[in-house]
Design a protein around this motif. Structure first.
Motif, PDB file in Angstrom:
ATOM      1  N   VAL A 138       0.860  -1.172   0.000  1.00 36.95           N
ATOM      2  CA  VAL A 138       0.000   0.000   0.000  1.00 36.95           C
ATOM      3  C   VAL A 138       0.899   1.225   0.000  1.00 36.95           C
ATOM      4  N   SER A 139       0.605   2.179  -0.852  1.00 34.17           N
ATOM      5  CA  SER A 139       1.409   3.395  -0.888  1.00 34.17           C
ATOM      6  C   SER A 139       1.285   4.137   0.434  1.00 34.17           C
ATOM      7  N   ALA A 140       2.420   4.505   1.005  1.00 36.09           N
ATOM      8  CA  ALA A 140       2.414   5.200   2.294  1.00 36.09           C
ATOM      9  C   ALA A 140       2.040   6.660   2.095  1.00 36.09           C
ATOM     10  N   GLY A 141       1.073   7.109   2.841  1.00 34.33           N
ATOM     11  CA  GLY A 141       0.679   8.510   2.801  1.00 34.33           C
ATOM     12  C   GLY A 141       0.651   9.054   4.212  1.00 34.33           C
ATOM     13  N   ARG A 142      -0.086  10.126   4.412  1.00 34.66           N
ATOM     14  CA  ARG A 142      -0.187  10.659   5.761  1.00 34.66           C
ATOM     15  C   ARG A 142      -1.043   9.725   6.610  1.00 34.66           C
ATOM     16  N   ASP A 143      -0.853   9.803   7.918  1.00 37.16           N
ATOM     17  CA  ASP A 143      -1.591   8.940   8.824  1.00 37.16           C
ATOM     18  C   ASP A 143      -3.067   9.323   8.830  1.00 37.16           C
ATOM     19  N   GLU A 144      -3.928   8.369   8.473  1.00 36.33           N
ATOM     20  CA  GLU A 144      -5.367   8.612   8.595  1.00 36.33           C
ATOM     21  C   GLU A 144      -5.786   8.619  10.054  1.00 36.33           C
ATOM     22  N   PHE A 145      -5.114   7.779  10.837  1.00 35.90           N
ATOM     23  CA  PHE A 145      -5.396   7.648  12.258  1.00 35.90           C
ATOM     24  C   PHE A 145      -4.075   7.827  12.999  1.00 35.90           C
ATOM     25  N   PRO A 146      -4.076   8.500  14.147  1.00 42.65           N
ATOM     26  CA  PRO A 146      -2.824   8.893  14.808  1.00 42.65           C
ATOM     27  C   PRO A 146      -1.815   7.753  14.943  1.00 42.65           C
ATOM     28  N   GLY A 147      -0.693   7.871  14.214  1.00 43.26           N
ATOM     29  CA  GLY A 147       0.384   6.900  14.310  1.00 43.26           C
ATOM     30  C   GLY A 147       0.221   5.672  13.446  1.00 43.26           C
ATOM     31  N   PHE A 148      -0.959   5.438  12.897  1.00 44.69           N
ATOM     32  CA  PHE A 148      -1.223   4.227  12.114  1.00 44.69           C
ATOM     33  C   PHE A 148      -1.165   4.521  10.619  1.00 44.69           C
ATOM     34  N   LYS A 149      -0.463   3.651   9.901  1.00 44.98           N
ATOM     35  CA  LYS A 149      -0.374   3.769   8.449  1.00 44.98           C
ATOM     36  C   LYS A 149      -0.951   2.511   7.798  1.00 44.98           C
ATOM     37  N   PRO A 150      -1.564   2.643   6.623  1.00 39.24           N
ATOM     38  CA  PRO A 150      -2.029   1.451   5.903  1.00 39.24           C
ATOM     39  C   PRO A 150      -0.841   0.666   5.358  1.00 39.24           C
ATOM     40  N   VAL A 151      -0.805  -0.628   5.635  1.00 35.71           N
ATOM     41  CA  VAL A 151       0.324  -1.456   5.194  1.00 35.71           C
ATOM     42  C   VAL A 151      -0.112  -2.624   4.314  1.00 35.71           C
ATOM     43  N   PHE A 152      -1.413  -2.833   4.195  1.00 33.00           N
ATOM     44  CA  PHE A 152      -1.903  -4.002   3.462  1.00 33.00           C
ATOM     45  C   PHE A 152      -3.331  -3.712   3.024  1.00 33.00           C
ATOM     46  N   LYS A 153      -3.631  -3.994   1.753  1.00 34.02           N
ATOM     47  CA  LYS A 153      -4.988  -3.777   1.266  1.00 34.02           C
ATOM     48  C   LYS A 153      -5.310  -4.801   0.198  1.00 34.02           C
ATOM     49  N   LYS A 154      -6.520  -5.341   0.257  1.00 33.37           N
ATOM     50  CA  LYS A 154      -6.932  -6.300  -0.762  1.00 33.37           C
ATOM     51  C   LYS A 154      -8.450  -6.342  -0.840  1.00 33.37           C
ATOM     52  N   GLU A 155      -8.931  -6.843  -1.965  1.00 32.84           N
ATOM     53  CA  GLU A 155     -10.363  -7.071  -2.138  1.00 32.84           C
ATOM     54  C   GLU A 155     -10.621  -8.561  -2.017  1.00 32.84           C
ATOM     55  N   LEU A 156     -11.540  -8.929  -1.138  1.00 31.88           N
ATOM     56  CA  LEU A 156     -11.873 -10.329  -0.935  1.00 31.88           C
ATOM     57  C   LEU A 156     -12.830 -10.801  -2.026  1.00 31.88           C
ATOM     58  N   LYS A 157     -13.046 -12.100  -2.079  1.00 38.58           N
ATOM     59  CA  LYS A 157     -13.852 -12.683  -3.151  1.00 38.58           C
ATOM     60  C   LYS A 157     -15.280 -12.157  -3.174  1.00 38.58           C
ATOM     61  N   ASP A 158     -15.808 -11.792  -1.993  1.00 40.48           N
ATOM     62  CA  ASP A 158     -17.193 -11.310  -1.942  1.00 40.48           C
ATOM     63  C   ASP A 158     -17.298  -9.805  -2.150  1.00 40.48           C
ATOM     64  N   GLY A 159     -16.176  -9.164  -2.503  1.00 39.69           N
ATOM     65  CA  GLY A 159     -16.193  -7.729  -2.745  1.00 39.69           C
ATOM     66  C   GLY A 159     -15.827  -6.886  -1.541  1.00 39.69           C
ATOM     67  N   THR A 160     -15.685  -7.512  -0.370  1.00 41.82           N
ATOM     68  CA  THR A 160     -15.274  -6.788   0.830  1.00 41.82           C
ATOM     69  C   THR A 160     -13.862  -6.235   0.647  1.00 41.82           C
ATOM     70  N   ILE A 161     -13.668  -4.994   1.069  1.00 38.95           N
ATOM     71  CA  ILE A 161     -12.345  -4.374   1.021  1.00 38.95           C
ATOM     72  C   ILE A 161     -11.731  -4.431   2.414  1.00 38.95           C
ATOM     73  N   GLN A 162     -10.549  -5.021   2.508  1.00 36.40           N
ATOM     74  CA  GLN A 162      -9.822  -5.089   3.771  1.00 36.40           C
ATOM     75  C   GLN A 162      -8.591  -4.199   3.700  1.00 36.40           C
ATOM     76  N   THR A 163      -8.402  -3.367   4.723  1.00 35.54           N
ATOM     77  CA  THR A 163      -7.184  -2.573   4.855  1.00 35.54           C
ATOM     78  C   THR A 163      -6.604  -2.811   6.240  1.00 35.54           C
ATOM     79  N   LEU A 164      -5.325  -3.139   6.288  1.00 32.53           N
ATOM     80  CA  LEU A 164      -4.631  -3.360   7.551  1.00 32.53           C
ATOM     81  C   LEU A 164      -3.783  -2.143   7.877  1.00 32.53           C
ATOM     82  N   TYR A 165      -3.950  -1.615   9.087  1.00 27.71           N
ATOM     83  CA  TYR A 165      -3.193  -0.462   9.561  1.00 27.71           C
ATOM     84  C   TYR A 165      -2.250  -0.901  10.681  1.00 27.71           C
TER      85      TYR A 165
END
Length: 238
Positions: free
Chosen positions: A147-174
């Protein structure tokens, strides 16, 4: 069992080299704990085995921990099962993430024991390596979507993993380098009750906003999870 399998999506797989014995204690829910030796889990507990395998991490990368959000106390010169270790007591400055107490092998920087506590001091999960005088080996980490690193959406946490699951659910790991949480965003189907509970070593918060269902899973407290959902829902409305 479905809820346990769902939690397997939280943490990308990390593996230790060699055959090592790992003892776990994990909060099954708000009231009960489960304790087990990882290698003794049979086929009937394969999902729990997989979850525990994902919770244990290979080593402490202190340079990645967002130190503005923690007080860190380090005690050197300790022994643990024949290893020279340092104890790291990493305490959040604010009650918006979890405390970690770790024993780390000084030679390999690998974690030999970890305890994770919520802001109320409740043990959420712990693991330790039971081999005495065993030789540790470098770990191998499986690749994961970047995942491209940008500014912190949440204090101190950055998105490090993102994927779309088979049912269309979007998962993002911070991650803040120590604590992690995943956000699952999906289309709400039918009536969904808001919920907040402890489940197998994680806090799990679920809330429906309009036609969207938000599920947050990880090691941040429920008030912080509420803020995460509110922030993401606000972005969706814009």
């Amino acid at each position: 069992m479905t809820k346990l399998i769902f939690l397997l999506l939280l943490i990308p797989f990390v593996s230790y080299g060699g055959e090592v014995k790992v003892f776990f204690k994990i909060a099954v829910d708000e009231r009960a704990y489960s304790t087990f030796l990882l290698e003794n889990l049979g086929a009937g507990h394969s999902a729990l085995h997989d979850l525990a395998s994902r919770l244990k991490e290979k080593h402490l990368e202190l340079d990645k921990v967002q130190k503005d959000f923690y007080n860190i106390k380090i005690d050197y010169g300790m022994k643990y099962n024949g290893h020279d270790v340092a104890q790291y007591d990493i305490v959040p400055i604010l009650p918006d993430r979890f405390r970690h107490v770790l024993l780390v092998d000084e030679k390999w920087d690998q974690i030999l024991r970890r305890e994770v506590y919520d802001p109320d001091g409740k043990l959420i999960y712990a693991y330790s390596f039971e081999d005495r005088d065993g030789e540790l080996k470098p770990a191998v980490e499986m690749p994961k979507p970047a995942v491209s690193a940008g500014r912190d959406e949440f204090p101190g946490f950055k998105p490090v993993f993102k994927k779309e699951l088979k049912d269309g659910t979007i998962q993002t790991l911070y991650s803040d380098g120590l604590n992690k949480f995943s956000v699952f965003i999906s289309k709400a189907e039918g009536e969904v009750k808001d919920s907040a509970r402890i489940l197998y070593g994680n806090y799990v918060y679920r809330k429906k906003v309009g036609e969207t269902l938000y599920t947050v899973v990880g090691t941040i407290p429920f008030p912080q999870m509420e803020k995460v959902v509110a922030r993401l829902a606000f972005k969706e409305e814009k």
